[in-house]
Design a protein around this motif. Structure first.
Motif, short mmCIF file in Angstrom:
data_model
loop_
_atom_site.label_atom_id
_atom_site.label_comp_id
_atom_site.label_asym_id
_atom_site.label_seq_id
_atom_site.Cartn_x
_atom_site.Cartn_y
_atom_site.Cartn_z
N LEU A 170 0.82 -1.21 0.00
CA LEU A 170 0.00 0.00 0.00
C LEU A 170 0.86 1.26 0.00
N MET A 171 1.94 1.25 0.78
CA MET A 171 2.80 2.43 0.84
C MET A 171 3.56 2.62 -0.47
N MET A 172 3.93 1.52 -1.12
CA MET A 172 4.59 1.61 -2.42
C MET A 172 3.70 2.32 -3.44
N ASN A 173 2.42 1.97 -3.44
CA ASN A 173 1.48 2.61 -4.35
C ASN A 173 1.24 4.07 -3.99
N ALA A 174 1.15 4.34 -2.67
CA ALA A 174 0.84 5.70 -2.22
C ALA A 174 1.94 6.68 -2.56
N THR A 175 3.19 6.21 -2.60
CA THR A 175 4.32 7.13 -2.85
C THR A 175 4.79 7.10 -4.31
N ASP A 176 4.08 6.40 -5.15
CA ASP A 176 4.43 6.33 -6.58
C ASP A 176 3.68 7.46 -7.30
N LEU A 177 4.37 8.55 -7.61
CA LEU A 177 3.72 9.72 -8.20
C LEU A 177 3.06 9.40 -9.54
N SER A 178 3.71 8.62 -10.37
CA SER A 178 3.13 8.31 -11.69
C SER A 178 1.83 7.54 -11.54
N PHE A 179 1.78 6.67 -10.56
CA PHE A 179 0.55 5.90 -10.33
C PHE A 179 -0.54 6.80 -9.75
N GLN A 180 -0.18 7.65 -8.80
CA GLN A 180 -1.18 8.53 -8.19
C GLN A 180 -1.72 9.54 -9.22
N GLN A 181 -0.85 10.03 -10.11
CA GLN A 181 -1.29 10.97 -11.13
C GLN A 181 -2.19 10.31 -12.16
N MET A 182 -2.05 9.01 -12.31
CA MET A 182 -2.93 8.26 -13.19
C MET A 182 -4.38 8.32 -12.67
N ASN A 183 -4.49 8.38 -11.31
CA ASN A 183 -5.78 8.54 -10.64
C ASN A 183 -6.78 7.44 -11.02
N GLN A 184 -6.27 6.25 -11.20
CA GLN A 184 -7.11 5.08 -11.46
C GLN A 184 -6.56 3.91 -10.65
N GLY A 185 -7.39 3.35 -9.80
CA GLY A 185 -6.97 2.20 -9.01
C GLY A 185 -6.37 2.55 -7.67
N ASN A 186 -6.16 3.85 -7.40
CA ASN A 186 -5.59 4.24 -6.11
C ASN A 186 -6.72 4.43 -5.09
N TRP A 187 -7.57 3.43 -5.01
CA TRP A 187 -8.76 3.53 -4.16
C TRP A 187 -8.40 3.65 -2.68
N ILE A 188 -7.36 2.96 -2.27
CA ILE A 188 -6.92 3.03 -0.87
C ILE A 188 -5.67 3.88 -0.75
N SER A 189 -4.70 3.64 -1.61
CA SER A 189 -3.43 4.37 -1.52
C SER A 189 -3.62 5.87 -1.76
N GLY A 190 -4.68 6.24 -2.48
CA GLY A 190 -4.96 7.66 -2.71
C GLY A 190 -5.21 8.40 -1.41
N SER A 191 -5.88 7.72 -0.48
CA SER A 191 -6.15 8.34 0.83
C SER A 191 -4.86 8.54 1.60
N ILE A 192 -3.95 7.56 1.48
CA ILE A 192 -2.65 7.70 2.15
C ILE A 192 -1.87 8.85 1.50
N TYR A 193 -1.96 8.94 0.19
CA TYR A 193 -1.22 9.97 -0.55
C TYR A 193 -1.63 11.38 -0.13
N THR A 194 -2.92 11.57 0.18
CA THR A 194 -3.38 12.90 0.59
C THR A 194 -2.71 13.36 1.88
N LEU A 195 -2.22 12.41 2.67
CA LEU A 195 -1.54 12.75 3.93
C LEU A 195 -0.08 13.11 3.72
N ILE A 196 0.48 12.69 2.57
CA ILE A 196 1.92 12.89 2.37
C ILE A 196 2.23 13.61 1.06
N GLU A 197 1.21 14.14 0.39
CA GLU A 197 1.44 14.76 -0.91
C GLU A 197 2.31 16.02 -0.84
N HIS A 198 2.42 16.58 0.37
CA HIS A 198 3.28 17.77 0.53
C HIS A 198 4.76 17.41 0.61
#
Length: 426
Positions: A170-198
């Motif tokens: 989950l953390m691997m997905n949350a910190t992968d910018l290319s995956f998060q920018q794809m904005n597809q499939g980050n159903w759980i990791s996206g929530s983690i990413y919002t905490l660390i996007e800064h």
């Protein structure tokens, strides 16, 4: 990642080759150990056996008879297997220097990874519940004497393994910018990413790389840990169920050595005193050590998951007898794995399994019925009993009296045959 052949690709190839190589080495060791048992020859009822593999091993039909733990186990089993499909992508990326090569699938890739993330969370929750059942709720079948020491540690270690692997995924997905920018499939990791996007992009990349490497190394470590763990059943459950008993539970197998002697006695033309060929060793009756057991019985021992369902259903154990079917399987496995070191200095009988344990069994087959992977402790108990009776004449006095009565009176009771019908006059 750099172009092939970069240093990281070479390091990955070495780690991956070493992990798979050591796993292969251990599987060969396992096969050598199991082959120390007696061959069983060709097996029949193949349709029934494949049906058992489908329903019992794959469908886990016997596990879900206890719905709560059974369904959670099914969730962990299926979730862990499905999530690790992504290992294929990691291996390709690691060997060829690509990054999320299957991302080219587009929206389908997002659906797959999103499903994996949901399963990862569910597996994580189920594993935490399992840990609490073993360590906080203190369920009775996890507190038996044979579960102290390494067996308890082993059970907890595998739970920690799974917790860490799911967290890394989950953390691997949350910190992968290319995956998060794809904005597809980050159903759980996206929530983690919002905490660390800064976080700075470089910091995210470092964390993502760490989780990526730790995840694949953890998978390889988990794979190689199986050989030393009760969780070897993840691999062995399927062949064990295939070779499991398909005959009625109360039908005991005849000893070939006894059958041969009976045929010899029934053949008027045979000379029972004829000299055997030089160097011939008479067949042993029953089993006193693991090498006297069949390869299927040794496979049973190596497959045991130590869940304790057999012992919790055993009427002898419930009434305070020393017998624990789970311990019978654990002792058989321990003796088998120690065989290369111990040799003939020890044996299964007396050094591992006591005679009191063997004679406590009622042969009701409740343990066989309860086992979720078709293990048969009764067959080992009966083989060792046969050795005690036929090789050592060491049956309990009650059994000796019964056998004498059958021999002399054609009945288990101490009445003359002429008096057997006297009860009618009463």
């Amino acid at each position: 990642m750099g172009a092939w052949p970069s240093l990281s690709n070479l390091v990955f190839a070495l780690i991956f080759t070493a992990g798979v190589g050591y796993f292969t080495y251990n599987m060969r060791r396992l096969i050598v150990l199991i082959k120390k048992g007696r061959p069983v020859g060709p097996v029949g009822h193949r349709k029934q056996r494949w049906r058992n593999v489908l329903y019992i091993a794959l469908g886990q039909s016997k596990l879900i008879k206890r719905p709560v733990s059974g369904l959670m186990h099914l969730l962990v089993y299926l979730g862990f297997i499905i999530i690790n499909i992504e290992v294929l992508e990691i291996v390709i990326d690691g060997l060829f220097g690509t990054h999320r090569i299957f991302q080219a699938l587009g929206p389908m890739y997002g659906v797959l990874i999103g499903t994996f993330e949901v399963l990862a969370v569910l597996v994580l929750v189920a594993v935490i519940v399992f840990w609490m059942r073993r360590n906080a709720l203190r369920i009775k079948r996890f507190l038996s004497p044979e579960m102290k020491g390494w067996p308890k540690t082993d059970a907890n270690l595998i739970l920690y393994f799974e917790m860490v692997l799911m967290g890394l995924f989950l953390m691997m997905n949350a910190t992968d910018l290319s995956f998060q920018q794809m904005n597809q499939g980050n159903w759980i990791s996206g929530s983690i990413y919002t905490l660390i996007e800064h976080w700075p992009a470089q910091q995210l990349h470092i964390v993502e790389r760490f989780c990526w490497w730790a995840h694949i190394i953890g998978i390889l470590g988990f794979l190689n840990y199986l050989y030393f763990s009760k969780h070897l059943h993840i691999l062995l459950a399927f062949p064990n169920v295939f070779y499991g008993r398909v005959n009625p539970a109360g039908q005991f197998e005849n000893l070939d050595s006894v059958t041969e002697q009976v045929k010899l006695m029934m053949d008027p033309s045979a000379d029972p005193y004829a000299a055997q060929p030089e160097g011939t060793v008479p067949d042993k009756f029953g089993a006193s050590d693991v090498t006297d057991l069949t390869q299927v019985q040794l496979l049973n021992a190596m497959t045991c998951t130590e869940c304790g369902r057999c012992t919790s259903e055993c009427p002898a154990n419930q009434t305070g007898k020393l017998l624990s079917p789970r311990k019978i399987m654990m002792d058989t496995r321990d003796r088998l794995t120690a065989l290369p070191k111990e040799g003939d200095k020890k044996q299964l009988l007396d050094d591992y399994i006591s005679r009191e344990e063997l004679w406590a069994c009622t042969t009701c087959n409740a343990c066989v019925e309860a086992c979720p992977v078709s293990i048969d402790p009764v067959s080992i108990i009966m083989a060792m009993r046969q050795y005690l009776v036929m090789e050592q004449s060491a049956a309990p006095s009650e059994l000796n009296v019964t056998m004498s009565n059958i021999e002399n009176n054609a009945a288990p009771w101490p009445f003359n045959q002429q008096d057997r019908g006297n009860w009618i006059n009463e």
